[in-house]
Design a protein around this motif. Structure first.
Motif, mmCIF file in Angstrom:
data_model
loop_
_atom_site.group_PDB
_atom_site.id
_atom_site.type_symbol
_atom_site.label_atom_id
_atom_site.label_comp_id
_atom_site.label_asym_id
_atom_site.label_seq_id
_atom_site.Cartn_x
_atom_site.Cartn_y
_atom_site.Cartn_z
ATOM 1 N N LEU A 109 25.214 160.401 49.467
ATOM 2 C CA LEU A 109 25.083 158.971 49.483
ATOM 3 C C LEU A 109 24.576 158.771 50.355
ATOM 4 O O LEU A 109 25.416 158.764 52.308
ATOM 5 C CB LEU A 109 26.050 157.730 48.797
ATOM 6 C CG LEU A 109 26.340 156.642 50.060
ATOM 7 C CD1 LEU A 109 25.533 156.186 49.129
ATOM 8 C CD2 LEU A 109 27.121 155.899 50.166
ATOM 9 N N CYS A 161 28.259 152.447 42.986
ATOM 10 C CA CYS A 161 26.526 152.988 43.746
ATOM 11 C C CYS A 161 25.452 153.063 42.014
ATOM 12 O O CYS A 161 25.216 152.811 40.544
ATOM 13 C CB CYS A 161 26.299 154.477 44.269
ATOM 14 S SG CYS A 161 27.488 154.622 44.978
ATOM 15 N N SER A 167 22.983 155.364 45.680
ATOM 16 C CA SER A 167 22.557 153.696 46.435
ATOM 17 C C SER A 167 23.217 152.656 46.522
ATOM 18 O O SER A 167 23.029 151.967 45.462
ATOM 19 C CB SER A 167 20.880 153.823 46.680
ATOM 20 O OG SER A 167 21.124 152.543 47.969
ATOM 21 N N ARG A 168 24.125 152.492 47.449
ATOM 22 C CA ARG A 168 25.183 151.339 47.139
ATOM 23 C C ARG A 168 24.109 150.161 47.621
ATOM 24 O O ARG A 168 24.538 149.073 47.209
ATOM 25 C CB ARG A 168 26.595 151.534 47.868
ATOM 26 C CG ARG A 168 27.550 149.909 48.029
ATOM 27 C CD ARG A 168 28.605 150.737 48.653
ATOM 28 N NE ARG A 168 29.780 149.440 49.237
ATOM 29 C CZ ARG A 168 29.280 148.844 49.855
ATOM 30 N NH1 ARG A 168 29.044 149.110 50.564
ATOM 31 N NH2 ARG A 168 30.969 147.184 49.959
#
Length: 276
Positions: free
Chosen positions: A156, A179, A194-195
């Motif tokens: 991340l 995510c 990707s959060r």
């Protein structure tokens, strides 16, 4: 042919010569046996770095002996079993990775830990694709971002942790987060998540729903997300609204921080909605 006169000139005894020649011969034989064993394994359909199914034969000290169907038993270090794993017992079936053949003894070196990682990777790849939502625990901060475990460890990036980059991403350690999978590199067995992108997608959905509900004169609750000299930006649940400094108080104030702070919940009235 050995020149005995030359050996005497350099003070090499017959005993030393025989010992040296004997050692060289033994080394050559050992190397040849290891090579033959490796070819035999390949002929039997076993390739180095392949995941195989085997049966635990017995546990000897710090080693677990595994039968993979070859004439020699393979060895897995006992410390590859974690505290949460079922202890190894004779007769138990197990997946192992074929690492190499030990030259000196001709034993097969195996790894349970690496096989587990490959199986977990294969499971993730078969059930997930780019764009899917995954959940996992943040393990630690690494160079450039965070390491998150979703069944396998994924990356991340720091820029993808939140919409506004946190001052200390290490504060996420130990938290379970959701995510979006950005990229899957099967060749390198890497996954980037990707959060931030997930939050953006969720906020866009909330924004559409919220816009259909908002009307001028409505009283809503929100959270202060940012403060500028001219006012504060309030998150209404998917849409950021501007609370101007002149609308914060009946009296005159010099700066918005006199009235609000970041993450403070406030109650506001909707004065205008720009739907474009």
């Amino acid at each position: 042919m050995v020149d005995r006169n030359l050996l005497r000139e350099f003070d090499v005894s017959d005993a030393d010569l025989e010992a040296a020649l004997g050692l060289s011969l033994a080394d050559a034989e050992a190397a040849e046996e290891a090579l033959i064993a490796e070819y035999n394994l390949r002929d039997a359909g076993y390739d180095v770095n392949a995941v195989l199914e085997g049966t635990i034969v017995r546990v000897e000290g710090e080693e677990v002996l595994i039968d993979i169907g070859y004439k020699s038993e393979g060895i897995v270090p006992l410390d590859e079993w974690s505290d949460t794993d079922e202890p190894p017992v004779a007769g138990q079936r197990i997946s192992v990775l074929l690492e190499e053949i030990e030259d000196e003894f001709g034993l097969i070196l195996l790894s349970k830990r690496k096989a587990d990682r490959i199986r977990e990777w294969e499971k993730i790849i078969s059930t997930h694709k780019e764009g899917d939502i995954v959940k996992g625990e943040v393990l630690k901060k690494i160079k450039g971002g965070l390491l998150v475990n979703i069944g396998v460890n994924v990356f991340l990036p720091a820029s993808q942790v939140d919409i506004r980059r946190p001052q200390d991403i290490d504060s996420y350690r130990g938290k379970v987060i959701e995510c979006l999978i950005l990229k899957i590199d099967e060749a390198r067995r890497n996954i980037v998540v990707s959060r931030r992108r997930l939050i953006e997608v969720q906020r866009e959905q909330m924004k559409k729903a919220l816009l259909s509900e908002l009307v001028e004169g409505q009283i809503r609750k929100g959270v202060v997300k940012n403060i500028a000299d001219f006012g504060a930006f309030v998150d209404l649940g998917g849409i950021d609204g501007l609370l101007h400094i002149t609308d914060m108080s009946w009296g005159r104030i010099s700066h918005p921080t006199e009235m609000v702070r970041i993450d403070q919940e406030v109650e506001v009235m909707i004065l205008h909605v720009d739907r474009d």
